[in-house]
Write an enzyme that holds these catalytic residues in place. Structure first.
Site, PDB file in Angstrom:
ATOM      1  N   ASP A  66       0.829  -1.203   0.000  1.00  0.00           N
ATOM      2  CA  ASP A  66       0.000   0.000   0.000  1.00  0.00           C
ATOM      3  C   ASP A  66       0.864   1.255   0.000  1.00  0.00           C
ATOM      4  O   ASP A  66       2.047   1.221   0.345  1.00  0.00           O
ATOM      5  CB  ASP A  66      -0.909   0.022   1.226  1.00  0.00           C
ATOM      6  CG  ASP A  66      -2.078  -0.953   1.100  1.00  0.00           C
ATOM      7  OD1 ASP A  66      -2.388  -1.340  -0.042  1.00  0.00           O
ATOM      8  OD2 ASP A  66      -2.667  -1.318   2.132  1.00  0.00           O
TER       9      ASP A  66
ATOM     10  N   MET B 113      -7.335   8.061  10.521  1.00  0.00           N
ATOM     11  CA  MET B 113      -7.629   8.837   9.310  1.00  0.00           C
ATOM     12  C   MET B 113      -8.705   9.896   9.577  1.00  0.00           C
ATOM     13  O   MET B 113      -9.660  10.037   8.819  1.00  0.00           O
ATOM     14  CB  MET B 113      -8.080   7.909   8.177  1.00  0.00           C
ATOM     15  CG  MET B 113      -7.059   6.824   7.844  1.00  0.00           C
ATOM     16  SD  MET B 113      -7.693   5.536   6.745  1.00  0.00           S
ATOM     17  CE  MET B 113      -8.736   4.585   7.847  1.00  0.00           C
TER      18      MET B 113
ATOM     19  N   LYS C 165      -3.952   3.134  -2.982  1.00  0.00           N
ATOM     20  CA  LYS C 165      -5.013   3.284  -1.998  1.00  0.00           C
ATOM     21  C   LYS C 165      -4.719   4.351  -0.955  1.00  0.00           C
ATOM     22  O   LYS C 165      -4.864   4.144   0.251  1.00  0.00           O
ATOM     23  CB  LYS C 165      -5.342   1.950  -1.332  1.00  0.00           C
ATOM     24  CG  LYS C 165      -5.976   0.950  -2.292  1.00  0.00           C
ATOM     25  CD  LYS C 165      -6.447  -0.288  -1.602  1.00  0.00           C
ATOM     26  CE  LYS C 165      -7.717  -0.081  -0.821  1.00  0.00           C
ATOM     27  NZ  LYS C 165      -8.916   0.020  -1.621  1.00  0.00           N
TER      28      LYS C 165
END
Length: 481
Positions: free
Chosen positions: A252, A387, A274
């Site tokens: 990732d 996040m 991503k």
């Protein structure tokens, strides 16, 4: 001389000692240390020590060594393959060294390099595999530090696996050259190795025999590996071993290049992106790629930031691999919440304050209904928000609206665990200021709860300070206009 052209002053070799006499002259700690080292071999140990210390006597008895309880004499070392002078007495050590040379026996005098024909390395023992580490005068401390690092990298089961490999060597030599290479590759990284690591030795032997007899292409295997929060030294030993064995590494965007670079040099590297707002591959495409690689017989490491089972969508990948019949395993990693807490010296649970914890993303609070975990936050649970920078105001507003005090402590870390990490602290009421921080470009971790008040804020910046600065700047711009 440049480093590239540096020459070794001592050449490393392995000497056969099986059944050979190895003599140690001396008493006390130095002699005991050498006896312990030599007892890891199949040499016939001979310890020459008059009035030996009780600890040395106990070790001699336990190791089945020969004890010569007499003052040193040159006749006592005759026929030995090696001699160690470990008396601690310079005159005696020198005499032993001179006698050994006269008899044609290599000698080592402990801590007296000028008397030594050879030096003893720091040893990593996975018999029949051995790794010897020498530092050519840089000191035993460095050698022991290197030994400890290498020891951690090698599976404890490596010796059993090597012994099984030795028993199959003659049979493997009968295979065609190409098949032989594939056999050993699959042996050391496939089913036999995994069975040995699990302690299933009969199963390992059967799996190795199946490999010898098989003409089928190698079976692929996918390891869903947690890359941790970013720091290379927080990668698990198992993850590192799998990276070193991988044919392909699928990773990732949040996985640092330094961790990807820890993989096998010739492994295929496949970034799948991503990042927020920039998905280079959809989840369905990633699933299809893993299946394709597995069916091609590849050993694949699927690197995910943090832990693969915490907001890593590992469930979807595991389901796809199961449906496709591709073998896989999961290797846990250090999730970002734990790294952020460590950066703040923050207790995620605290007796009498918080006894539970919630992992969530800021997006969980974007719906019309409040998620169940919000009730836990109100009742005292520590909440780790992944996040959450772009929805910080919404997170704060919804939690306050639900009944969580605006004065609840908050800790925020950008780039948790890394050298360029930044720490901020404040209250739930201050949290909306995160959305204004365009300078926060790395992954942000927010921890909310009463337990946060126990953190160390010495190297942290108050969130409220930035908000006051922004207010002052906007006011000044308005006056100028």
């Amino acid at each position: 001389m440049s480093q590239a052209n540096a020459k070794l002053n001592a050449f490393p070799v392995f000497m056969r000692v099986d059944g050979e006499a190895v003599a140690i002259v001396g008493n006390g700690e130095e002699a005991l240390a050498k006896a312990r080292l030599l007892a890891q071999s199949s040499a016939a140990l001979r310890v020459i020590a008059e009035d030996a210390d009780p600890e040395l006597l106990s070790f001699i008895a336990a190791a089945g060594a020969v004890h010569v309880d007499a003052a040193y004499d040159a006749a006592q070392i005759e026929g030995a393959a090696m001699v160690f002078a470990a008396s601690g007495d310079e005159a005696l050590d020198r005499r032993v060294a001179e006698d050994a040379r006269r008899l044609g026996i290599p000698v080592n005098a402990v801590d007296r390099p000028e008397l030594c024909d050879f030096f003893t390395p720091a040893l990593v023992n996975r018999a029949p595999v051995a790794i010897a580490i020498g530092t050519e005068g840089a000191g035993p401390v460095l050698a022991q530090l290197l030994r400890a690092r290498i020891d951690r990298l090698l599976s404890p089961s490596l010796g059993r696996l090597a012994a099984l490999a030795a028993s199959l060597r003659t049979a493997a030599e009968q295979l065609p050259k190409g098949n032989r290479r594939r056999f050993w590759s699959d042996f050391f990284a496939g089913a036999p190795a995994k069975a040995v690591e699990a302690g299933e030795f009969d199963k390992a032997h059967e799996a190795a025999l199946d490999l010898l007899a098989s003409d089928a292409p190698a079976a692929g295997h996918i390891a869903l590996v947690g890359a941790g929060p970013g720091a290379e030294d927080l990668l698990t030993l198992r993850a590192h071993r799998l990276l070193m064995e991988a044919d392909a590494i699928v990773y990732d965007a949040l996985v640092p290049e330094a961790i990807v670079a820890m993989g096998r040099r010739d492994a295929e590297r496949l970034p799948v992106g991503k990042r927020k707002g920039c998905h280079s591959k959809s989840q369905e495409e990633i699933n299809a790629l893993l299946i394709e690689l597995g069916r091609a017989g590849k050993r694949v490491v699927r690197l995910k930031s943090g832990d693969p089972l915490v907001f890593g969508r590992a469930g979807e990948e595991m389901a796809a691999l199961r449906d496709a019949g591709v073998a896989y395993e999961v290797v846990p990693g250090v999730t970002a919440a734990f790294a952020a807490a460590a950066d703040f010296e923050l207790p995620l649970t605290l007796r009498g304050v918080s006894s539970s914890m919630v992992f969530t993303t800021g997006h969980d609070l974007k719906g019309n209904s409040l998620p169940d975990w919000a009730k836990l936050a109100i009742s005292g649970a520590t909440v780790a928000v992944y996040m959450g920078r772009s929805v910080a105001a919404e997170v704060a507003g919804r939690l306050i609206e639900a009944g969580l005090s605006p004065d609840t402590a908050v800790a925020v870390v950008e780039n948790a665990s890394l050298g360029n990490r930044r720490r901020f602290h404040g209250t739930l009421a201050d949290l909306p200021s995160l959305e204004e921080r365009a300078d926060l470009t790395g992954p942000v971790m927010t921890i909310i709860g009463d337990a946060v008040a126990g953190a160390n804020f010495e190297r942290s910046e108050p969130l409220a300070a930035h908000r006051l600065e922004e207010t002052a700047r906007i006011t000044a711009e308005g006056v100028q206009q």
